[in-house]
Scaffold this active site. Structure first.
Site, PDB file in Angstrom:
ATOM      1  N   HIS A 311       1.676  -2.591 -16.871  1.00 47.20           N
ATOM      2  CA  HIS A 311       1.960  -2.141 -18.232  1.00 47.20           C
ATOM      3  C   HIS A 311       1.323  -3.102 -19.211  1.00 47.20           C
ATOM      4  CE1 HIS A 311       4.229  -0.763 -21.731  1.00 47.20           C
ATOM      5  NE2 HIS A 311       4.437   0.334 -21.037  1.00 47.20           N
ATOM      6  N   ASP A 369       7.110   5.308 -14.643  1.00 51.41           N
ATOM      7  CA  ASP A 369       6.511   6.469 -13.980  1.00 51.41           C
ATOM      8  C   ASP A 369       6.547   6.385 -12.465  1.00 51.41           C
ATOM      9  OD1 ASP A 369       5.822   7.843 -16.314  1.00 51.41           O
ATOM     10  OD2 ASP A 369       4.219   6.411 -16.656  1.00 51.41           O
TER      11      ASP A 369
HETATM   12  N1  CMC Z   1      -3.121  -1.141 -10.081  1.00 48.11           N
HETATM   13  C1  CMC Z   1      -3.988  -2.126  -9.725  1.00 48.11           C
HETATM   14  N2  CMC Z   1      -4.473  -3.057 -10.560  1.00 48.11           N
HETATM   15  C2  CMC Z   1      -4.060  -3.001 -11.823  1.00 48.11           C
HETATM   16  C3  CMC Z   1      -3.173  -2.028 -12.275  1.00 48.11           C
HETATM   17  C4  CMC Z   1      -2.692  -1.065 -11.358  1.00 48.11           C
HETATM   18  N3  CMC Z   1      -1.834  -0.120 -11.706  1.00 48.11           N
HETATM   19  N4  CMC Z   1      -2.939  -2.193 -13.604  1.00 48.11           N
HETATM   20  C5  CMC Z   1      -3.673  -3.259 -13.979  1.00 48.11           C
HETATM   21  N5  CMC Z   1      -4.344  -3.740 -12.886  1.00 48.11           N
HETATM   22  C6  CMC Z   1      -5.211  -4.923 -12.856  1.00 48.11           C
HETATM   23  C7  CMC Z   1      -6.577  -4.643 -13.471  1.00 48.11           C
HETATM   24  O1  CMC Z   1      -7.498  -4.199 -12.517  1.00 48.11           O
HETATM   25  C8  CMC Z   1      -6.922  -5.992 -14.044  1.00 48.11           C
HETATM   26  O2  CMC Z   1      -7.329  -6.811 -12.979  1.00 48.11           O
HETATM   27  P1  CMC Z   1      -8.545  -7.876 -13.190  1.00 48.11           P
HETATM   28  O3  CMC Z   1      -8.000  -8.871 -14.178  1.00 48.11           O
HETATM   29  O4  CMC Z   1      -8.810  -8.421 -11.842  1.00 48.11           O
HETATM   30  O5  CMC Z   1      -9.698  -7.094 -13.745  1.00 48.11           O
HETATM   31  C9  CMC Z   1      -5.578  -6.542 -14.527  1.00 48.11           C
HETATM   32  O6  CMC Z   1      -4.595  -5.911 -13.685  1.00 48.11           O
HETATM   33  C10 CMC Z   1      -5.282  -6.236 -15.993  1.00 48.11           C
HETATM   34  O7  CMC Z   1      -5.447  -4.831 -16.181  1.00 48.11           O
HETATM   35  P2  CMC Z   1      -5.792  -4.124 -17.565  1.00 48.11           P
HETATM   36  O8  CMC Z   1      -6.374  -2.788 -17.280  1.00 48.11           O
HETATM   37  O9  CMC Z   1      -6.569  -5.087 -18.407  1.00 48.11           O
HETATM   38  O10 CMC Z   1      -4.334  -3.985 -18.204  1.00 48.11           O
HETATM   39  P3  CMC Z   1      -3.956  -3.067 -19.424  1.00 48.11           P
HETATM   40  O11 CMC Z   1      -2.853  -3.738 -20.126  1.00 48.11           O
HETATM   41  O12 CMC Z   1      -5.146  -2.686 -20.220  1.00 48.11           O
HETATM   42  O13 CMC Z   1      -3.446  -1.727 -18.700  1.00 48.11           O
HETATM   43  C11 CMC Z   1      -2.146   0.040 -17.874  1.00 48.11           C
HETATM   44  C12 CMC Z   1      -2.146  -1.261 -18.683  1.00 48.11           C
HETATM   45  C13 CMC Z   1      -0.739   0.669 -17.932  1.00 48.11           C
HETATM   46  C14 CMC Z   1      -3.129   1.050 -18.469  1.00 48.11           C
HETATM   47  C15 CMC Z   1      -2.525  -0.283 -16.415  1.00 48.11           C
HETATM   48  O14 CMC Z   1      -1.613  -1.216 -15.864  1.00 48.11           O
HETATM   49  C16 CMC Z   1      -2.633   0.951 -15.528  1.00 48.11           C
HETATM   50  O15 CMC Z   1      -3.667   1.616 -15.515  1.00 48.11           O
HETATM   51  N6  CMC Z   1      -1.530   1.296 -14.774  1.00 48.11           N
HETATM   52  C17 CMC Z   1      -1.524   2.503 -14.000  1.00 48.11           C
HETATM   53  C18 CMC Z   1      -1.215   3.679 -14.888  1.00 48.11           C
HETATM   54  C19 CMC Z   1       0.241   3.718 -15.283  1.00 48.11           C
HETATM   55  O16 CMC Z   1       1.132   3.570 -14.447  1.00 48.11           O
HETATM   56  N7  CMC Z   1       0.477   3.958 -16.582  1.00 48.11           N
HETATM   57  C20 CMC Z   1       1.824   4.128 -17.118  1.00 48.11           C
HETATM   58  C21 CMC Z   1       2.196   3.126 -18.136  1.00 48.11           C
HETATM   59  S1  CMC Z   1       3.958   3.188 -18.492  1.00 48.11           S
HETATM   60  C22 CMC Z   1       4.203   4.696 -19.260  1.00 48.11           C
HETATM   61  C23 CMC Z   1       3.697   4.740 -20.647  1.00 48.11           C
HETATM   62  O17 CMC Z   1       4.136   3.916 -21.468  1.00 48.11           O
HETATM   63  O18 CMC Z   1       2.895   5.640 -20.940  1.00 48.11           O
END
Ligand code: CMC
Length: 435
Positions: A311, A369
């Protein structure tokens, strides 16, 4: 909204040998903010923050998240207490008005909402324009936007009374629209709302009753739906809420603004994650396949993510996920599916990920989720409806945030800046002279 920002010692920024004094403000809890509104005027500089990772876009008094501690408060009340003791409509009142209602206030509010549950008779024809196999979220984006064409007497954004009526209409009509989107996709006749039922029971009845048979709402399912909605009701300045605020900042009417929020919610990184998480669990299938899947997630050359994990704000267990996990067990018990293979995969996947260095290092924890898909499937909803249910619940948050913005005197049209790295000025060359 009266501003409650408190002045703190200012910050000094030294850039190009020039010192700029920047005001600093504090809220009631949480980090202070540096006010950069005069940065361009005084220093000819913009800040650069793609994805708004460190930018507060507004002052708000509705919802507070402490992502490091895993805390979520609606108007100061912890989410777990509300999920345990409150009802969705009481939470709607709280989010919209700032305080929990008295008994009389709640009664009046419930009456106001139930008064608006029906749709204009002509509205039903609108659904028929969609293909039967349309994704229900596509239907929701279209039909919620179309409310602007049916309820002209609540689109004057400068009239506080019309703003309240629009918010009651949206909260009241979303379940009716969502149930119709569902019924249309399965080819069943629409079921009209029954105002003697509570909000969640009425919604479940509109989704699952058919005219040919009696339908009795299961109270365990109705409470589960109600709690699901409490957990999703607001989440401060997330992508869809920020979209609603940005659309509203131009003076667009509330129905159009909420339609824009629904469009944003649809994506798999936001509201679409519950659908994606369930598909992922189905794809993994059995506990034996988990190690291979985890290896793919950790592979830097693959873009596979563990859906329902991670998240932007929570760097700890999402407090909503705990309540959702509890709800999942209750619903599966009720339908006699406690040994559901997908639940086994989810529990094992969570156990592994919570101890795996990759996830621990990146502070990736289950989000809401992770368990909501299994829960909604057990309640009888197809995957395509999951994000629609999220939208029904989040409508109150969107409209409360929109109203707060409309009442904020410091509100301006949202207009981010950019750092331009494209071609500098150049002269047009006629096509005959281009090689
Ligand atoms: N699985 C594997 N690796 C992950 C994941 C994941 N679900 N989420 C983040 N990472 C890794 C990412 O690859 C990165 O690694 P590195 O530093 O080696 O490149 C690191 O963690 C940071 O990720 P980010 O993409 O910069 O983080 P963000 O804050 O931009 O993304 C997020 C947040 C929710 C989009 C992401 O965690 C994600 O895609 N999660 C899966 C989708 C999901 O479950 N979304 C629901 C969110 S809660 C409901 C809502 O509020 O809508």
């Amino acid at each position: 909204m009266d501003s409650k920002l408190t002045k703190k010692p200012s910050a000094t920024l030294t850039v190009n040998n020039k010192q700029l004094e920047l005001p600093v403000y504090g809220g009631s809890v949480g980090p202070d903010v540096i006010d950069i509104r005069k940065l361009y005027g005084d220093g000819k500089l913009f800040t650069f923050d793609p994805g708004f990772t460190s930018t507060a876009s507004c002052e708000s008094q509705i919802t507070y998240i402490d992502g490091d501690e895993g805390v979520l408060l609606y108007r100061g009340y912890p989410i777990d207490q509300l999920a345990e003791h409150s009802t969705f409509l009481e939470v709607c009142y709280l989010l919209a008005n700032g305080e929990l209602p008295t008994e009389a206030e709640l009664k009046k509010f419930v009456q106001n909402i139930t008064y608006h549950t029906m749709l204009h008779a002509q509205f039903d024809r609108f659904f028929e324009g969609f293909r039967r196999d349309a994704h229900p979220m596509a239907v929701m984006v279209g039909t919620v936007g179309a409310l602007s064409a049916f309820y002209h007497d609540s689109t004057d954004i400068d009239d506080p009374k019309q703003r309240v009526i629009a918010s009651h209409r949206l909260i009241a009509k979303m379940p009716t629209l969502a149930a119709r989107a569902f019924k249309y996709s399965v080819g069943q006749p629409f079921i009209s709302p029954r105002n003697e039922l509570d909000y969640a029971s009425n919604f479940l009845r509109m989704c699952f009753a058919v005219p040919a048979e009696d339908y009795k709402v299961n109270p365990v399912m109705a409470r589960a739906m109600d709690v699901f909605m409490i957990l999703h009701a607001d989440h401060e300045q997330n992508a869809s809420t920020s979209t609603v605020r940005l659309a509203g900042s131009s003076g667009a009417n509330p129905f159009a603004c909420i339609a824009s929020g629904i469009a944003c919610l649809w994506g798999p990184a936001h509201g679409g994650a519950n659908e994606a998480a369930l598909k992922m669990l189905e794809q993994i299938g059995t506990v034996d396949n988990i190690p291979d899947f985890i290896a793919k997630v950790k592979d830097p050359n693959s873009d596979v993510r563990l859906m329902g994990f991670g998240h932007r704000v929570y760097k700890n267990y999402d407090p909503r996920a705990k309540a959702m996990q509890k709800l999942c067990h209750q619903v599966l018990k009720e339908v006699g599916a406690e040994d559901n293979p997908l639940l086994k995969v989810a529990i094992e996947l969570e156990k592994i990920a919570l101890h795996d260095e990759y996830f621990v290092k990146r502070k990736l924890y289950p989000n809401i989720d992770f368990y909501s898909g299994i829960t909604l499937r057990a309640m009888g909803f197809p995957t395509s409806m999951f994000t629609v249910l999220f939208a029904v619940a989040r409508t109150v948050g969107w409209i409360a945030q929109w109203t707060e913005m409309m009442e904020d005197e410091s509100q301006k049209i949202g207009r981010p800046r950019q750092v331009y790295t494209g071609a500098p000025r150049r002269d047009y060359v006629p096509v005959s002279r281009r090689s």
